[in-house]
Write an enzyme that holds these catalytic residues in place. Structure first.
Site, short mmCIF file in Angstrom:
data_model
loop_
_atom_site.label_atom_id
_atom_site.label_comp_id
_atom_site.label_asym_id
_atom_site.label_seq_id
_atom_site.Cartn_x
_atom_site.Cartn_y
_atom_site.Cartn_z
N TYR A 1 -11.47 72.59 62.42
CA TYR A 1 -11.84 71.17 62.30
C TYR A 1 -10.95 70.30 63.21
CZ TYR A 1 -12.89 66.80 59.71
OH TYR A 1 -13.26 65.53 59.34
N LYS B 1 -12.27 67.96 66.13
CA LYS B 1 -12.07 66.50 66.11
C LYS B 1 -11.25 66.02 67.31
CE LYS B 1 -14.50 65.22 62.56
NZ LYS B 1 -15.86 64.67 62.86
P1 NAD Z 1 -19.98 64.31 53.80
O1 NAD Z 1 -19.78 65.77 53.62
O2 NAD Z 1 -19.96 63.44 52.59
O3 NAD Z 1 -21.34 64.03 54.60
C1 NAD Z 1 -21.65 64.72 55.79
C2 NAD Z 1 -23.14 64.71 55.99
O4 NAD Z 1 -23.40 65.45 57.19
C3 NAD Z 1 -23.92 65.39 54.86
O5 NAD Z 1 -24.97 64.55 54.42
C4 NAD Z 1 -24.46 66.66 55.52
O6 NAD Z 1 -25.73 67.08 55.00
C5 NAD Z 1 -24.56 66.23 56.98
N1 NAD Z 1 -24.59 67.39 57.88
C6 NAD Z 1 -23.79 68.48 57.86
N2 NAD Z 1 -24.16 69.35 58.80
C7 NAD Z 1 -25.22 68.81 59.45
C8 NAD Z 1 -26.04 69.24 60.53
N3 NAD Z 1 -25.86 70.44 61.12
N4 NAD Z 1 -27.04 68.43 60.95
C9 NAD Z 1 -27.25 67.24 60.35
N5 NAD Z 1 -26.50 66.78 59.32
C10 NAD Z 1 -25.49 67.56 58.87
O7 NAD Z 1 -18.86 63.86 54.87
P2 NAD Z 1 -18.16 62.44 55.14
O8 NAD Z 1 -16.86 62.46 54.42
O9 NAD Z 1 -19.11 61.32 54.91
O10 NAD Z 1 -17.81 62.59 56.68
C11 NAD Z 1 -18.61 62.03 57.73
C12 NAD Z 1 -17.91 62.25 59.05
O11 NAD Z 1 -16.61 61.68 59.02
C13 NAD Z 1 -17.71 63.72 59.41
O12 NAD Z 1 -17.84 63.90 60.80
C14 NAD Z 1 -16.28 63.97 58.98
O13 NAD Z 1 -15.72 65.06 59.66
C15 NAD Z 1 -15.64 62.65 59.35
N6 NAD Z 1 -14.40 62.37 58.64
C16 NAD Z 1 -14.36 62.25 57.28
C17 NAD Z 1 -13.16 61.99 56.65
C18 NAD Z 1 -13.04 61.85 55.16
O14 NAD Z 1 -11.90 61.69 54.68
N7 NAD Z 1 -14.11 61.89 54.39
C19 NAD Z 1 -11.99 61.84 57.41
C20 NAD Z 1 -12.06 61.97 58.80
C21 NAD Z 1 -13.28 62.22 59.40
#
Ligand code: NAD
Length: 250
Positions: A151, A155
């Site tokens: 990851y 990122k």
């Molecule tokens: P989440 O798991 O709640 O939601 C992610 C969504 O992406 C889900 O609805 C899933 O179905 C969809 N998804 C996964 N694989 C997919 C694919 N191949 N095609 C289409 N859709 C797909 O995650 P989140 O916490 O809302 O995170 C959103 C973004 O932010 C991600 O890129 C994550 O890495 C990044 N992020 C999150 C955090 C955090 O603390 N939550 C921190 C840093 C970065």
């Protein structure tokens, strides 16, 4: 004001769903793209119910044919997409010695291959329109995070990808920026708490104690930053990485 067409991936829940709602409230038509088609449609229905304009589309962003089909559908049903938010993401955490090739490939596939395929498809419309915004979701994990070799690499890769898009697409009126969230309360962080065997409440409390503003983030914190980069006013800001983490990161 021109109504723009925005595509948000991984928008069926969490940060993506909040970003989709915010971009709709900003006046854009929004395509809610996610693996989970039923949940995408629910998010779109909620946006339409509150006066916005959205459609839900099921697609795997790591699949070339599905990406082409999804973006073509957006162009046909909403119009030429000029705002793209590459938000879809997964985690497959493990220490290096236990990480499988499948864990590595799955994470690279969704974040990097997904952002590449979506951006390559959407830039066709952006360059033709002479205007575009690409916002990629990076993470504070790009700076290194134990248990997240895959990851963190993905990122950090998103940041290099973003800067290169900024260089290549700037002449067409297209900007590219990255938002790098810290801890945001979503199903993704809830899953991390479960994996390490603590309650989500305790996990959030312990994390908040380490964050200068003394709270964990919420999806709206990220939607605010994305809204800025996606807006008309951000046209001279490109190739930047904004850490949205309640404190400084570098
Ligand atoms: P989440 O798991 O709640 O939601 C992610 C969504 O992406 C889900 O609805 C899933 O179905 C969809 N998804 C996964 N694989 C997919 C694919 N191949 N095609 C289409 N859709 C797909 O995650 P989140 O916490 O809302 O995170 C959103 C973004 O932010 C991600 O890129 C994550 O890495 C990044 N992020 C999150 C955090 C955090 O603390 N939550 C921190 C840093 C970065």
């Amino acid at each position: 004001m021109t109504q723009r067409i925005a595509v948000v991936t991984g928008a069926a829940r969490g940060i993506g769903a909040e970003v989709a709602a915010r971009l709709a409230a900003d006046g854009n038509a929004v395509a809610v793209v996610d693996l989970d088609e039923a949940a995408s449609k629910e998010v779109a229905d909620r946006i339409n119910g509150s006066g916005g304009w959205a459609i839900g589309i099921g697609a795997d962003v790591s699949d070339e044919e599905q990406v082409t089909a999804a973006v073509t559908r957006v162009a046909e049903e909403l119009g030429a997409p000029t705002i793209l938010v590459n938000n879809a993401g997964i985690i497959r955490d493990n220490l290096l010695f236990k990480m499988t090739v499948a864990d590595w490939d799955a994470v690279m596939g969704v974040h990097l291959r997904g952002a590449f395929l979506m951006s390559r498809e959407v830039q066709k419309y952006q360059t033709k329109e002479g205007w575009g915004r690409i916002v990629n979701l990076s993470s504070t994990s790009a700076l290194g995070n134990r248990g997240q070799a895959n990851y963190a690499a993905a990122k950090a890769g998103m940041q290099g990808f973003t800067k290169t898009l900024a260089l290549e697409l700037g002449r067409f009126g297209v900007t590219a920026n990255a938002v790098a969230p810290g801890f945001i309360a979503t199903e993704m962080t809830a899953a991390t708490a479960e994996r390490i065997g603590v309650s989500f409440e305790d996990f959030k409390e312990a994390s908040a104690a380490e964050i200068p503003v003394r709270r964990v983030g919420v999806p709206a914190d990220i939607a605010n930053a994305v809204s800025f980069f996606a807006g008309e006013g951000a046209g001279f800001v490109s190739g930047q990485v904004l850490y949205v983490a309640g404190g400084p990161k570098a």
